[in-house]
Motif scaffolding. Structure first.
Motif, PDB file in Angstrom:
ATOM      1  N   GLU A 197       0.353  -1.195  -0.353  1.00  0.00           N
ATOM      2  CA  GLU A 197       0.413   0.047   0.098  1.00  0.00           C
ATOM      3  C   GLU A 197       0.566   1.195   0.231  1.00  0.00           C
ATOM      4  OE1 GLU A 197      -3.994   0.404   0.868  1.00  0.00           O
ATOM      5  OE2 GLU A 197      -3.535  -1.502   0.034  1.00  0.00           O
ATOM      6  N   ALA A 238       1.198   4.814  -3.136  1.00  0.00           N
ATOM      7  CA  ALA A 238       0.868   5.904  -3.137  1.00  0.00           C
ATOM      8  C   ALA A 238       2.338   6.637  -2.912  1.00  0.00           C
ATOM      9  CB  ALA A 238       0.288   5.857  -1.365  1.00  0.00           C
ATOM     10  N   TYR A 244       4.598   5.474  -7.250  1.00  0.00           N
ATOM     11  CA  TYR A 244       3.540   3.646  -8.111  1.00  0.00           C
ATOM     12  C   TYR A 244       3.975   3.553  -8.842  1.00  0.00           C
ATOM     13  CZ  TYR A 244      -0.650   3.277 -10.798  1.00  0.00           C
ATOM     14  OH  TYR A 244      -2.033   2.506 -11.134  1.00  0.00           O
ATOM     15  N   ALA A 290      -4.534   1.987   7.203  1.00  0.00           N
ATOM     16  CA  ALA A 290      -4.051   1.895   6.334  1.00  0.00           C
ATOM     17  C   ALA A 290      -4.350   2.367   5.205  1.00  0.00           C
ATOM     18  CB  ALA A 290      -2.677   0.751   6.705  1.00  0.00           C
ATOM     19  N   ASN A 291      -5.069   1.508   4.426  1.00  0.00           N
ATOM     20  CA  ASN A 291      -6.055   1.710   3.586  1.00  0.00           C
ATOM     21  C   ASN A 291      -7.426   2.810   3.574  1.00  0.00           C
ATOM     22  OD1 ASN A 291      -8.388   1.510   1.610  1.00  0.00           O
ATOM     23  ND2 ASN A 291      -7.060  -0.130   1.130  1.00  0.00           N
ATOM     24  N   LEU A 318      -4.107   6.308   3.366  1.00  0.00           N
ATOM     25  CA  LEU A 318      -2.947   5.925   2.177  1.00  0.00           C
ATOM     26  C   LEU A 318      -3.806   6.450   0.493  1.00  0.00           C
ATOM     27  CD1 LEU A 318      -0.663   3.033   2.815  1.00  0.00           C
ATOM     28  CD2 LEU A 318      -0.012   5.727   2.400  1.00  0.00           C
ATOM     29  N   LYS A 344      -3.655   9.115  -0.990  1.00  0.00           N
ATOM     30  CA  LYS A 344      -2.554   9.563  -2.458  1.00  0.00           C
ATOM     31  C   LYS A 344      -2.244   8.961  -3.257  1.00  0.00           C
ATOM     32  CE  LYS A 344       1.882  10.831  -1.885  1.00  0.00           C
ATOM     33  NZ  LYS A 344       2.139  12.528  -1.949  1.00  0.00           N
ATOM     34  N   GLN A 345      -3.154   7.977  -2.961  1.00  0.00           N
ATOM     35  CA  GLN A 345      -3.287   6.285  -4.233  1.00  0.00           C
ATOM     36  C   GLN A 345      -3.780   7.208  -5.385  1.00  0.00           C
ATOM     37  OE1 GLN A 345      -4.411   3.225  -2.240  1.00  0.00           O
ATOM     38  NE2 GLN A 345      -2.273   2.192  -0.980  1.00  0.00           N
ATOM     39  N   SER A 383      -1.968   9.416  -6.823  1.00  0.00           N
ATOM     40  CA  SER A 383      -0.698   8.536  -8.056  1.00  0.00           C
ATOM     41  C   SER A 383      -1.134   7.627  -8.871  1.00  0.00           C
ATOM     42  CB  SER A 383      -0.129   7.330  -7.184  1.00  0.00           C
ATOM     43  OG  SER A 383       0.246   8.212  -5.773  1.00  0.00           O
ATOM     44  N   VAL A 384      -2.982   7.004  -9.425  1.00  0.00           N
ATOM     45  CA  VAL A 384      -3.050   6.692 -10.490  1.00  0.00           C
ATOM     46  C   VAL A 384      -3.683   7.562 -11.227  1.00  0.00           C
ATOM     47  CG1 VAL A 384      -4.677   5.140 -10.779  1.00  0.00           C
ATOM     48  CG2 VAL A 384      -3.361   4.818  -8.627  1.00  0.00           C
ATOM     49  N   ASP A 438      -0.354   9.222 -13.191  1.00  0.00           N
ATOM     50  CA  ASP A 438       0.329   8.281 -14.342  1.00  0.00           C
ATOM     51  C   ASP A 438      -0.574   7.849 -15.277  1.00  0.00           C
ATOM     52  OD1 ASP A 438       1.935   6.122 -14.045  1.00  0.00           O
ATOM     53  OD2 ASP A 438       0.398   5.339 -14.839  1.00  0.00           O
ATOM     54  N   LYS A 454       0.009  11.756 -17.470  1.00  0.00           N
ATOM     55  CA  LYS A 454       1.314  11.684 -17.536  1.00  0.00           C
ATOM     56  C   LYS A 454       1.353  11.070 -18.667  1.00  0.00           C
ATOM     57  CE  LYS A 454       5.263  11.643 -14.152  1.00  0.00           C
ATOM     58  NZ  LYS A 454       5.603  10.138 -13.048  1.00  0.00           N
ATOM     59  N   LYS A 455       0.601   9.993 -19.000  1.00  0.00           N
ATOM     60  CA  LYS A 455       0.796   8.642 -19.987  1.00  0.00           C
ATOM     61  C   LYS A 455       0.391   9.411 -21.576  1.00  0.00           C
ATOM     62  CE  LYS A 455       1.162   4.509 -18.104  1.00  0.00           C
ATOM     63  NZ  LYS A 455      -0.352   4.040 -17.499  1.00  0.00           N
ATOM     64  N   ASP A 473       3.277   1.311 -22.943  1.00  0.00           N
ATOM     65  CA  ASP A 473       3.629   0.833 -22.031  1.00  0.00           C
ATOM     66  C   ASP A 473       3.621  -1.052 -21.922  1.00  0.00           C
ATOM     67  OD1 ASP A 473       5.420   0.556 -19.539  1.00  0.00           O
ATOM     68  OD2 ASP A 473       3.689   1.842 -18.100  1.00  0.00           O
ATOM     69  N   THR A 517       9.638  -8.982 -22.224  1.00  0.00           N
ATOM     70  CA  THR A 517      11.324  -8.366 -21.506  1.00  0.00           C
ATOM     71  C   THR A 517      11.245  -8.191 -21.260  1.00  0.00           C
ATOM     72  OG1 THR A 517      10.557 -11.253 -22.853  1.00  0.00           O
ATOM     73  CG2 THR A 517      12.551 -11.220 -22.347  1.00  0.00           C
ATOM     74  N   PRO A 518      12.290  -7.922 -20.427  1.00  0.00           N
ATOM     75  CA  PRO A 518      13.080  -6.735 -19.659  1.00  0.00           C
ATOM     76  C   PRO A 518      14.393  -6.011 -21.422  1.00  0.00           C
ATOM     77  CG  PRO A 518      12.652  -7.329 -17.880  1.00  0.00           C
ATOM     78  CD  PRO A 518      12.351  -8.751 -18.962  1.00  0.00           C
ATOM     79  N   LEU A 554      14.089  -6.988 -23.949  1.00  0.00           N
ATOM     80  CA  LEU A 554      13.501  -7.064 -25.918  1.00  0.00           C
ATOM     81  C   LEU A 554      12.072  -6.977 -26.004  1.00  0.00           C
ATOM     82  CD1 LEU A 554      14.351 -10.314 -25.638  1.00  0.00           C
ATOM     83  CD2 LEU A 554      15.958  -9.131 -26.295  1.00  0.00           C
TER      84      LEU A 554
END
Lengths: 222, 254
Positions: free
Chosen positions: A104, A108, A111, B26-27, B30, B33-34, B37-38, B41, B44-45, B159, B164-165, B167
């Motif tokens: 987790e 956060a 990523y 915790a879930n 966080l 923030k998670q 992040s998603v 991401d 960004k792409k 992405d 295979t890294p 290749l």
């Protein structure tokens, strides 16, 4: 490689020092003589799977050390409370909780790394080293000793996977931590070895490390 | 030491509650923030297919996205969809391409991200389309940016999960993605031909025409996966392109 084990500890006090000779052994032994990967042959799966590049390997190493230290500590603190009949499940529950926490936190704050390691972080739960140490050590020893044991085994695991990753990334992709090494030292067209990026390459390197190590320590299978 | 059943049950129950509580805390803690992040991401792409983000991080990327991207969702017929069957608004950024991929092509949602030059809300610079397909070991996905003629590839970001890294994983590399820039997806007679990777690397210049790019040696299957993915998705978006009109007009004038 074998320098760690030859260190001498000078004194021993009435109350056992935090790092007495006996305790230093907990940390030093798994680094080399009793290494979890090369001698006990535990945790091979992740040593093959995550070691194509240094960066994810380092994340994996830190995660494993974290999980091991806290799992060993928690189980050791609870060791007189844990019912013998369900101890394996208790160990698993503790490990799984810690691993989920790591996962987790990675999701956060790191990523990209989370995506790259994906399933392998979750698979720390089934990493035999973690449960092996709980069962063999933490259930029978005091908390501080258990922490040292976890650090020893965690670092013993880490340096091997980092060594494997070093060679695999260097010869497989010509990079270290994503930084092009060969280009930097002026070799433009260093041919990358495709074998190194597959798991087979990890087997070869692991085999070579074990060979060198056993040659030095004189360890033989009985 | 043999404990009574009651002790074992109580111990297990307490342990479960403590550990479960810890995890849900915790879930919850966080989660924001998670989600960020998603979101970061994805954005960004999307932006990565048209511009070089360089060292831009976090908030800078989100700000740039807000400034330059306008998004909408279409169906396979090229009609805009604003709400789902329950009447809830569909947000293009939240459309899960991987989940949509499992549905039949006619039922999928097709998001389109329109890129404006920073500071100019009027002028359209590129249409960015998400793509999704199968590589050698697992899914491959990305975003393709088409120029305003809806024919020329302006940029691509790819992405993968498990290639295979060294290749197949090279599709994430800037060098491979740069090969797509300037290639055309429609041929002279206006038919969709997409852009495909050839087998092997260092192909002759003659082979590398407007619809073909150099391949990756040792990663032919990943390359084929990318080819199929692009051809399929350009096909799915073809109606959208026709409705936008420009595609057919441009081809006719060639």
């Amino acid at each position: 490689m074998s320098t760690e084990t030859t260190e001498k500890v000078v004194e021993k006090k009435a109350a056992e020092a935090l790092l007495s000779k006996r305790r230093k052994k907990f940390v030093n032994d798994p680094l080399n003589d009793d290494n979890p990967i090369t001698v006990q042959v535990l945790g091979i799966c992740s040593a093959l799977a995550v070691t194509t590049q240094m960066r994810p390997t380092l994340t994996m190493a830190i995660s494993v050390i974290f999980v091991m230290v806290f799992a060993n500590l928690i189980i050791s603190v609870m060791r007189s409370l844990v019912p013998t009949r369900v101890r394996i499940i208790v160990q698993l529950a503790v490990i799984a909780t810690l691993v989920t926490l790591v996962s987790e936190v990675l999701k956060a704050y790191q990523y990209d790394m989370y995506k790259q390691l994906s399933v392998f972080v979750g698979l720390i739960i089934t990493n035999c080293i973690v449960m092996g140490r709980l069962e063999a050590f933490a259930l029978a020893n005091k908390p501080w000793d258990s922490i040292l044991d976890a650090v020893g085994n965690g670092v013993g695991y880490s340096w091997i996977i980092l060594a494997v990753a070093f060679f695999r990334e260097l010869f497989g992709s010509g990079k270290l931590f994503g930084w092009p090494v060969f280009e930097a030292i002026g070799i433009e067209n260093f041919p990358n070895n495709g074998l190194m990026v597959t798991s087979v390459g990890a087997f070869f390197i692991l085999g070579l490390i074990i060979w060198v190590q056993r040659n030095k320590t004189g360890y033989v299978e009985h | 030491m043999q404990q009574s059943n009651t002790y074992v049950i109580i111990f297990s129950a307490v342990l479960t509650i403590v550990l479960g509580g810890l995890l849900s805390m915790a879930n919850q803690g966080l989660k924001p923030k998670q989600q960020r992040s998603v979101e970061l991401d994805t954005k960004k792409k999307i932006l990565g297919s048209v511009t070089d983000l360089g060292k831009k991080k976090g908030q800078e990327v989100l700000d740039l996205y807000k400034e330059t991207i306008e998004s909408s969702v279409y169906d396979i017929e090229g009609n805009i969809i604003e709400t789902d069957e329950k009447g809830a608004q569909i947000i293009a950024e939240n459309v899960n391409i991987a989940k949509n991929f499992k549905k039949p092509a006619e039922q999928r949602l097709y998001p389109v991200f329109i890129y404006h030059a920073p500071g100019n809300k009027e002028a359209i610079e590129a249409y960015i389309l998400p793509v999704f397909g199968k590589g050698l070991w697992g899914p491959i996905y990305g975003f393709v940016a088409l120029d305003t003629d809806l024919n020329t590839i302006k940029g691509i970001s790819l992405d993968h999960d498990k290639e295979t890294p060294g290749l197949g994983a090279r599709i994430t590399g800037k060098d491979i993605q740069a090969r797509y820039v300037g290639k055309k997806i429609f041929n002279e007679s206006g038919n969709l031909v997409s852009v495909s990777m050839l087998k092997g690397e260092s192909n002759t210049q003659e082979a590398l025409d407007a619809h073909h790019i150099d391949g990756m040696s040792g990663a032919t299957i990943t390359g084929k996966g990318v080819n199929n993915m692009l051809l399929d998705y350009f096909g799915y978006y073809q109606k959208f392109m026709e409705k936008k009109g420009t595609a057919t007009n441009k081809v006719a004038s060639l």
